[in-house]
Design a protein around this motif. Structure first.
Motif: not given
Length: 329
Positions: A116-118, A135-141
């Motif tokens: 998911x883009x910031x 270093x952080x990224x967010x993903x759909x489960x």
């Protein structure tokens, strides 16, 4: 790791836990990331996702720690999410590359979790944590169950999925590997050197067979490319015996495709602390599934046998081998 099976994360406890290490998770949380407790992590994640992704967190079910990395599950106004971060600064560049790779693969129809883009359009960012940069990224489960290697249809699907993944990775010209590409001649020398200097002779018959196979190895008519490098049950999600998710591209590297399949054949049944060898029947099913999409050349078939034996020998943990890795080679 790009996610774990939903509530099949039910195989993981609620709250804080370790993914595979036998240490106290609360101590690891404080020592590695500077958070006092799980509630402090939830507060930090809630603020970070609101400020950087414009995401509102509504619940924090669980978190696992793996070495210098963490995986955090969050329920939000954007659905169920997985927040991944690492404090290993030397890996920040390669993690950027693997996150970009996820977006590229998702665009090619591979079942991976696209980041998911910031609010600024970035797929991964460096944020300040309590004890240093993360270093952080967010993903759909992704929803599914870990691969069950006793389900032959699922194993066939996994083989086909790996071949499709190789096809998509071969179309991506970017590389996340820092090491030089190893051709067939270099690979043969590496194996020969290992047999001479690294083999502990825990399965001597297999060692002799490997040396004989290596002495007759043909030229490998395949160009090394990006491969998954950790394709096994813990990184494969299925539903109704079909692969619906491929996880953890963080270890992707440039290698021969047949080497990636050989490694997967040896380690396919492993999950976190449960490390058991893969049976011949399961290895054969994985190969059949793979070749239903991408058949081997004659040279690749010969090299596959070499590489399966080599990876099997390397997997033997030592003289104390209760799982039977030596007898499985």
């Amino acid at each position: 790791m790009t996610g774990l099976p939903r509530y099949g994360s039910g195989m993981l406890p609620l709250g804080l836990s370790m993914l595979w290490e036998s240490v106290e998770p609360e101590a690891a949380l404080k020592e590695r990331f500077g958070f006092d407790d799980f509630a402090a992590v939830c507060g930090w994640v809630t603020k970070a996702l609101d400020a950087t992704w414009a995401i509102t967190v509504t619940a924090c079910p669980r978190m696992v720690i793996s070495d210098q990395n963490a995986i955090f599950w969050a329920q939000s106004d954007r659905g169920d999410l997985v927040v991944k971060w690492s404090r290993a600064r030397q890996r920040f560049s390669s993690l950027d590359a693997s996150t970009r790779l996820l977006r590229s693969l998702a665009g090619r129809g591979i079942p991976v979790a696209a980041p998911l883009a910031t609010s600024d359009g970035l797929d991964r960012v460096v944020l300040d944590g309590p004890s240093g940069e993360l270093s952080v990224t967010v993903l759909p489960e992704l929803s599914g169950e870990w691969l069950d290697v006793t389900d032959r249809a699922a194993v066939l699907s996994a083989g086909a999925a790996l071949a499709e993944l190789h096809r998509a990775l071969g179309a991506d010209t970017r590389t996340s590997a820092a090491e030089p590409v190893q051709g067939a001649a270099e690979l043969a020398r590496t194996i020969d050197d290992w047999l001479t200097n690294g083999d502990h002779r825990l399965a001597p018959e297999a060692s002799r067979r490997l040396r004989g196979l290596l002495s007759e190895a043909p030229e490998l008519d395949d160009v090394p490319q990006l491969v998954h490098n950790d394709f096994r049950a813990a990184n494969i999600l299925t539903r109704n015996s079909k692969v619906v998710g491929v996880l953890d591209l963080d270890e992707a590297r440039v290698e021969h495709r047949v080497h990636d399949l050989a490694k997967a054949s040896v380690y396919l049944g492993t999950r976190f602390t449960a490390w058991r060898p893969t049976s011949d029947a399961v290895r054969q099913a994985l190969r059949v599934g793979y070749e239903s999409v991408r058949p081997f050349s004659t040279a690749e078939a010969r090299w596959f046998e070499i590489l399966v034996v080599w990876q099997g020998l390397r997997a033997i943990p030592g003289e104390h081998d209760p799982a039977g890795w030596a007898s499985a080679v």
